[in-house]
Design a protein around this motif. Structure first.
Motif, PDB file in Angstrom:
ATOM      1  N   ALA A 322      -8.927  10.102  -5.622  1.00  0.00           N
ATOM      2  CA  ALA A 322      -8.801  11.282  -6.480  1.00  0.00           C
ATOM      3  C   ALA A 322      -8.173  12.482  -5.779  1.00  0.00           C
ATOM      4  N   VAL A 323      -8.345  12.592  -4.454  1.00  0.00           N
ATOM      5  CA  VAL A 323      -7.837  13.786  -3.777  1.00  0.00           C
ATOM      6  C   VAL A 323      -7.075  13.389  -2.505  1.00  0.00           C
ATOM      7  N   PHE A 324      -5.893  13.987  -2.326  1.00  0.00           N
ATOM      8  CA  PHE A 324      -5.067  13.721  -1.148  1.00  0.00           C
ATOM      9  C   PHE A 324      -4.494  15.027  -0.636  1.00  0.00           C
ATOM     10  N   PHE A 325      -4.130  15.029   0.644  1.00  0.00           N
ATOM     11  CA  PHE A 325      -3.477  16.199   1.226  1.00  0.00           C
ATOM     12  C   PHE A 325      -2.018  15.885   1.548  1.00  0.00           C
ATOM     13  N   LEU A 326      -1.113  16.763   1.111  1.00  0.00           N
ATOM     14  CA  LEU A 326       0.315  16.649   1.423  1.00  0.00           C
ATOM     15  C   LEU A 326       0.658  17.731   2.443  1.00  0.00           C
ATOM     16  N   PRO A 327       0.995  17.333   3.691  1.00  0.00           N
ATOM     17  CA  PRO A 327       1.318  18.364   4.690  1.00  0.00           C
ATOM     18  C   PRO A 327       2.504  19.209   4.218  1.00  0.00           C
ATOM     19  N   THR A 328       2.382  20.508   4.364  1.00  0.00           N
ATOM     20  CA  THR A 328       3.410  21.435   3.868  1.00  0.00           C
ATOM     21  C   THR A 328       3.550  22.571   4.877  1.00  0.00           C
ATOM     22  N   THR A 355      10.127  23.701   0.992  1.00  0.00           N
ATOM     23  CA  THR A 355       9.754  22.281   1.001  1.00  0.00           C
ATOM     24  C   THR A 355       9.485  21.815  -0.415  1.00  0.00           C
ATOM     25  N   VAL A 356      10.091  20.678  -0.794  1.00  0.00           N
ATOM     26  CA  VAL A 356       9.838  20.123  -2.117  1.00  0.00           C
ATOM     27  C   VAL A 356       9.311  18.698  -1.950  1.00  0.00           C
ATOM     28  N   HIS A 357       8.155  18.450  -2.545  1.00  0.00           N
ATOM     29  CA  HIS A 357       7.559  17.116  -2.490  1.00  0.00           C
ATOM     30  C   HIS A 357       7.897  16.337  -3.757  1.00  0.00           C
ATOM     31  N   GLU A 369      -1.163   2.923   0.793  1.00  0.00           N
ATOM     32  CA  GLU A 369      -2.155   3.463   1.729  1.00  0.00           C
ATOM     33  C   GLU A 369      -1.540   3.908   3.043  1.00  0.00           C
ATOM     34  N   LYS A 370      -0.386   4.561   2.944  1.00  0.00           N
ATOM     35  CA  LYS A 370       0.270   5.075   4.160  1.00  0.00           C
ATOM     36  C   LYS A 370      -0.288   6.452   4.466  1.00  0.00           C
ATOM     37  N   PHE A 371      -1.352   6.477   5.234  1.00  0.00           N
ATOM     38  CA  PHE A 371      -2.005   7.744   5.528  1.00  0.00           C
ATOM     39  C   PHE A 371      -1.821   8.141   6.986  1.00  0.00           C
ATOM     40  N   ASP A 372      -1.871   9.416   7.212  1.00  0.00           N
ATOM     41  CA  ASP A 372      -1.725   9.959   8.554  1.00  0.00           C
ATOM     42  C   ASP A 372      -3.042  10.659   8.906  1.00  0.00           C
ATOM     43  N   GLY A 373      -4.106   9.871   8.921  1.00  0.00           N
ATOM     44  CA  GLY A 373      -5.411  10.438   9.234  1.00  0.00           C
ATOM     45  C   GLY A 373      -6.084  10.999   7.999  1.00  0.00           C
ATOM     46  N   GLU A 374      -7.109  11.785   8.236  1.00  0.00           N
ATOM     47  CA  GLU A 374      -7.863  12.355   7.120  1.00  0.00           C
ATOM     48  C   GLU A 374      -8.478  13.677   7.546  1.00  0.00           C
ATOM     49  N   ILE A 380      -4.785  12.132   4.421  1.00  0.00           N
ATOM     50  CA  ILE A 380      -3.595  12.979   4.585  1.00  0.00           C
ATOM     51  C   ILE A 380      -2.378  12.063   4.524  1.00  0.00           C
ATOM     52  N   LEU A 381      -1.436  12.403   3.681  1.00  0.00           N
ATOM     53  CA  LEU A 381      -0.213  11.603   3.573  1.00  0.00           C
ATOM     54  C   LEU A 381       0.765  12.034   4.655  1.00  0.00           C
ATOM     55  N   ASN A 382       1.769  11.186   4.922  1.00  0.00           N
ATOM     56  CA  ASN A 382       2.816  11.556   5.883  1.00  0.00           C
ATOM     57  C   ASN A 382       3.783  12.528   5.245  1.00  0.00           C
ATOM     58  N   PHE A 383       4.103  13.572   5.964  1.00  0.00           N
ATOM     59  CA  PHE A 383       5.045  14.567   5.463  1.00  0.00           C
ATOM     60  C   PHE A 383       6.342  13.899   4.996  1.00  0.00           C
TER      61      PHE A 383
END
Ligand code: CUK
Ligand code: CUA
Length: 642
Positions: A322-328, A355-357, A369-374, A380-383
């Motif tokens: 339900a919740v993810f972080f997009l590095p910005t 920056t545009v996602h 499931e390509k995550f860069d930690g949490e 946290i997703l990869n930038f």
């Protein structure tokens, strides 16, 4: 914008001097005759004609909402929302005082930032407009028939209700993110123990489809970051909501620049549909929380305030997916989703790039499931995995982006004081125009929807400087209207705004014009103290309380001679306006009253309380010039010794 100034203050000052001296300023200040009249024609609305668009501009620290016409830039109305307003008696009359009640007691002031108009299928429907209050967190709803504030809900567990009040594309929810993280529940604890202990509540306030009634459906309790701004997904991303964050370091003090250590903060992507389903199946927990819910009833013409005692909270890690972080990069401020719902713009306010996602890429990354930690259990997703593109070096200090109906985006740059137009998808810069000075938000009619209405854009500037005749150190802020129908933006008009406009919402006037001539039907007036004809008027004593049932109609009050009142009495003037013509309010004021006047709309009853302290015969009168016999609308009240 104040929160970002510190590291760049010197820079800003430097740029201000630069922008105020450059050629384009001179040019805009001294248009040659032919050119000026050409531009004047574009904003000229002939006497008796109407503007093409409504603009609803937040009043910032005035706590209110102002209504303007575009392209003329004329102000039509100030709608009282979070602040007492003596002009109409809002927050002073007995009927409207409950609107300003909170769990902290009566709060007669507010700081409003972001209005947003209700939508159906992603298009502006013009039924309601919502606006946030930052300081004592609340969300208000204004009815766009009566242009009156009809509901205010306090947001518990929130602090600095900045990341709001944006609506989902069928107005399922009005969403309120918190700026400050705080101890949840509130408690006495050392401030330095912030990290890991404070939390940020993202509130999803449901809006009932027919009535528009608000209710806090659930709050998502997030890690202790600052949540700055938010935007709904739309079209393909409907069901998601996006929030920018800063201070992901979770510093309790921002005295040093320590809150900007991280090169990247996050955009939090919240799948509210998923959480809604979880909640509908009994998920989440009810937690004690006090908050006021204030509702104005247009039949009794009276507001009631209820203090609620609990709210449903959801821990995001209890709802996987339900919740993810997009590095910005660089402390993103505005978070803006384009009309297709594919692109999410993170305006990194300390950045030179934009920056545009990509929403599609985000879904792919989640699926694989390509995550860069949490962070606190939130993936946290990869930038690089979610990046759609970057607008390179468009300006300095991007804050907010809006969109037109031609696939273009317009971003404000606070530090370089300009609006930059760029192409969504190719990321090329198409045009740039200076703003005078230091722009915050900008608005395009219908901008926050799937169908922007284009034609005009206006920038709301933070610094007025030399744009108007000086009025001492406090000057109204300056908005600037641009024609955006061509490739290049064209500056058309400066117009002053009231309070501090942060954001504004705008729409085509024809959407609501015909239904916004609200008349309250006198027959349907259920106010307990209404007098619906002169025959109903009376004076009723109950101990030291005296209730006067009064009527007002062109051109008299009834009764107009009142006796039997004593010093020490508490006198309630219940005034019913018997008029049923659109646009004939009457006023009411009595000498020495220590509250505001009343302004009573046709069909309404409003009440003013007066506690006379002096013996005498005191006049009262109508304050609103209503007919040739307006001056005859007067009366006397006799006050005798105790
Ligand atoms: S905003 Cu509220 S601090 Cu950029 Cu929406 Cu000005
Ligand atoms: Cu009624 Cu003036």
């Amino acid at each position: 914008m104040k929160n970002i100034l510190k590291p760049v203050a010197a820079f800003v000052t430097g740029l201000l001097v630069l922008t105020s001296c450059n050629n384009s300023t001179k040019q805009s200040n001294s248009k040659s005759g032919a050119l000026a009249s050409n531009i004047a024609e574009k904003v000229y609305v002939s006497p008796g004609e109407h503007d093409e668009f409504y603009a609803f501009i937040s009043g910032g620290y005035s706590g209110n909402l102002t209504v303007y016409g575009l392209p003329s830039g004329r102000m039509f109305k100030e709608i009282p929302v979070f602040s007492q307003f003596p002009t109409s008696g809002y927050g002073y009359s007995e009927e409207t005082k409950p609107m300003l009640n909170t769990s902290h007691g009566f709060v007669p002031w507010g700081d409003s930032h972001h209005p947003d108009i209700s939508q159906t299928n992603g298009e502006i429907d013009g039924r309601f407009i919502f606006i946030n209050e930052n300081n004592t967190p609340r969300i208000a709803k204004i009815d766009l028939q009566s242009f009156e504030t009809t509901e205010i809900i306090e947001v518990p567990n929130s602090a600095g209700n900045h990341s709001s009040s944006f609506v989902t594309e069928n107005t399922e929810y009005v969403v309120a993110g918190t700026r400050f993280s705080v101890p949840i529940p509130q408690r006495d604890m050392p401030i330095k123990d912030y990290k890991g202990n404070f939390q940020g509540a993202l509130s999803f306030i449901s809006v009932a489809p027919e009535t528009g009634d608000m209710d806090i459906k659930f709050q998502v309790l997030m890690p202790g970051f600052n949540y700055d701004l938010s935007h709904p997904g739309r079209g393909k991303s409907h069901g998601w909501f996006f929030f920018t964050t800063y201070n992901t370091e979770e510093a309790s003090t921002l005295l040093e620049v320590n809150a900007s250590q991280n090169d990247k903060d996050f955009i939090a992507a919240v799948n509210w549909k998923k959480i809604e389903e979880y909640v509908n199946n009994g998920g989440g927990t009810m937690m004690p929380a006090e908050y006021a819910h204030n509702v104005y009833d247009e039949h009794t013409h009276t507001a009631t305030s209820t203090i609620k005692k609990e709210v449903r909270v959801v821990n995001p890690t209890d709802v996987p997916g339900a919740v993810f972080f997009l590095p910005t990069p660089k402390s993103p401020h505005g978070c803006d989703v384009d009309p297709t719902g594919e692109y999410i713009v993170g305006n990194g306010k300390l950045s030179a790039n934009l920056t545009v996602h990509s929403f599609t890429k985000m879904l792919d990354a989640i699926e694989n499931e390509k995550f860069d930690g949490e962070a606190y259990g939130i993936p946290i997703l990869n930038f690089e995995d979610v990046l759609a593109g970057t607008v390179e070096q468009p300006g300095l200090g991007p804050l907010h982006t809006e969109f037109d109906d031609q696939g273009n985006a317009y971003t404000t740059f606070f530090i370089s004081s300009e609006v930059v137009k760029w192409k969504v998808g190719t990321w090329e810069v198409i045009d740039r125009k200076p703003t005078y000075y230091s722009v915050g938000h900008l608005t395009i009619p219908g901008g926050n929807s799937r169908k922007p209405q284009g034609k005009y854009m206006f920038a709301m500037n933070k610094i007025t400087k030399d744009r108007y005749l000086p009025t001492g150190p406090e000057m109204e802020h300056s908005a600037q209207l641009y024609d955006i129908s061509g490739d290049k933006m064209e500056l058309l008009l400066d117009f002053p705004t009231h309070g501090e406009p942060h954001y504004a919402a705008a729409m085509r006037a024809d959407i609501i014009k015909e239904r916004s001539k609200k008349i309250y039907n006198l027959e349907e007036n259920n106010h307990p103290y209404a007098a619906k004809s002169d025959a109903d008027t009376k004076v009723v004593r109950d101990g030291n309380e005296v209730h006067i049932y009064m009527t007002t109609i062109r051109s008299h009050f009834s009764p107009d001679n009142i006796e039997g009142i004593k010093v020490g009495d508490k006198v309630f003037f219940h005034v019913t306006n018997l008029e049923q013509d659109f646009d004939v309010p009457h006023g009411f004021a009595v000498l020495g009253q220590n509250t505001s006047e009343l302004l009573i709309m046709p069909g309404q009853t409003k009440t003013s309380v007066w506690e006379p302290t002096k013996v005498g015969v005191w006049p009262f009168y109508c304050t609103d010039f209503c007919s040739a016999l307006h001056q005859e609308m007067q009366g006397y009240i006799r006050v005798s010794p105790k």
